[in-house]
Design an enzyme around this catalytic site. Structure first.
Site, PDB file in Angstrom:
ATOM      1  N   HIS A  49       8.736   4.369   7.512  1.00  0.00           N
ATOM      2  CA  HIS A  49       7.900   4.680   8.658  1.00  0.00           C
ATOM      3  C   HIS A  49       7.611   3.401   9.444  1.00  0.00           C
ATOM      4  CE1 HIS A  49       4.930   3.716   5.430  1.00  0.00           C
ATOM      5  NE2 HIS A  49       4.449   2.972   6.407  1.00  0.00           N
TER       6      HIS A  49
HETATM    7  C1  T46 Z   1       2.785   0.575   4.719  1.00  0.00           C
HETATM    8  C2  T46 Z   1       3.299   0.273   3.353  1.00  0.00           C
HETATM    9  C3  T46 Z   1       3.459  -1.191   3.092  1.00  0.00           C
HETATM   10  C4  T46 Z   1      -4.228   6.856   1.913  1.00  0.00           C
HETATM   11  O1  T46 Z   1      -4.858   7.918   1.717  1.00  0.00           O
HETATM   12  N1  T46 Z   1      -4.871   5.746   2.376  1.00  0.00           N
HETATM   13  C5  T46 Z   1      -4.226   4.569   2.580  1.00  0.00           C
HETATM   14  O2  T46 Z   1      -4.867   3.585   2.997  1.00  0.00           O
HETATM   15  C6  T46 Z   1      -2.814   4.504   2.327  1.00  0.00           C
HETATM   16  C7  T46 Z   1      -2.027   3.217   2.574  1.00  0.00           C
HETATM   17  C8  T46 Z   1      -2.172   5.615   1.855  1.00  0.00           C
HETATM   18  N2  T46 Z   1      -2.878   6.782   1.645  1.00  0.00           N
HETATM   19  C9  T46 Z   1      -2.188   7.941   1.099  1.00  0.00           C
HETATM   20  C10 T46 Z   1      -1.128   8.567   1.981  1.00  0.00           C
HETATM   21  C11 T46 Z   1      -0.114   9.101   0.966  1.00  0.00           C
HETATM   22  O3  T46 Z   1      -0.513  10.389   0.540  1.00  0.00           O
HETATM   23  O4  T46 Z   1      -1.493   7.502  -0.096  1.00  0.00           O
HETATM   24  C12 T46 Z   1      -0.254   8.148  -0.239  1.00  0.00           C
HETATM   25  C13 T46 Z   1       0.876   7.140  -0.329  1.00  0.00           C
HETATM   26  O5  T46 Z   1       1.048   6.494   0.952  1.00  0.00           O
HETATM   27  P1  T46 Z   1       2.476   6.221   1.609  1.00  0.00           P
HETATM   28  O6  T46 Z   1       3.430   7.274   1.192  1.00  0.00           O
HETATM   29  O7  T46 Z   1       2.273   6.022   3.076  1.00  0.00           O
HETATM   30  O8  T46 Z   1       2.870   4.832   0.884  1.00  0.00           O
HETATM   31  P2  T46 Z   1       4.008   3.797   1.289  1.00  0.00           P
HETATM   32  O9  T46 Z   1       4.101   2.840   0.155  1.00  0.00           O
HETATM   33  O10 T46 Z   1       5.238   4.488   1.727  1.00  0.00           O
HETATM   34  O11 T46 Z   1       3.411   3.020   2.564  1.00  0.00           O
HETATM   35  C14 T46 Z   1       2.228   2.257   2.458  1.00  0.00           C
HETATM   36  C15 T46 Z   1       1.369   2.410   3.724  1.00  0.00           C
HETATM   37  O12 T46 Z   1       1.081   3.800   3.928  1.00  0.00           O
HETATM   38  C16 T46 Z   1       2.076   1.867   4.945  1.00  0.00           C
HETATM   39  O13 T46 Z   1       1.185   1.780   6.036  1.00  0.00           O
HETATM   40  O14 T46 Z   1       3.071  -0.143   5.649  1.00  0.00           O
HETATM   41  O15 T46 Z   1       2.549   0.882   2.282  1.00  0.00           O
END
Ligand code: T46
Length: 135
Positions: A49
């Protein structure tokens, strides 16, 4: 590409290291959120993303992982493996993270509260938005 590695000074002494992170000083924005990733499966690839507004600084507090960054025109790979280095990820940068070491702990300092509406999760949509943002 809007990519910058921040070097943090250690305030350590003979007892060990200490790094202090402060809004608008060694972190180039006001800090609104901090989160961390750990125990990531070494085969996992995360991210896929970009963000409209969010800026982040990512630090490998322990271990290492690889960031694949793409601004829509150029791609760059960065290995994060030092608690003294922070990767500044500006808005409109597609990111994928891979090759997490077993012991990897990633600290992320963010400029905004969590907001799913700020995510661009479709790559084609990202390319369109990035080219519009560039003009
Ligand atoms: C990024 C990379 C480096 C939340 O509820 N609050 C939060 O602050 C974050 C970061 C995530 N979430 C929830 C959303 C999803 O259900 O946690 C779950 C996992 O998040 P995500 O799939 O977006 O994780 P990554 O590792 O793909 O991405 C994250 C950050 O979302 C993103 O902004 O830059 O780490």
């Amino acid at each position: 590409m809007k990519l910058k590695i921040l070097n943090f000074d250690s305030l350590g002494d003979e007892r060990g290291d200490l790094v202090s992170l402060e809004s608008n000083l060694n972190i180039p924005f006001e800090i609104k959120r901090v989160y961390y990733l750990f125990d990531t499966d070494t085969d996992s690839v995360r991210g896929f993303h970009a963000h409209y507004e969010l800026k982040q600084v990512v630090i490998a507090l322990k271990g290492q992982c690889t960031f694949h960054l793409d601004d829509g025109k150029e791609k760059q790979v960065v290995v994060l493996n030092s608690p003294l280095k922070g990767l500044l990820i500006e808005s409109f940068l597609w990111r994928e993270m891979s090759d997490f070491s077993d012991d990897c702990v990633l600290l992320v300092i963010a400029s905004q509260h969590y907001d799913e509406a700020d995510y661009i999760r479709n790559y084609e949509e990202f390319l369109k938005e990035a080219s519009q943002n560039d003009t």
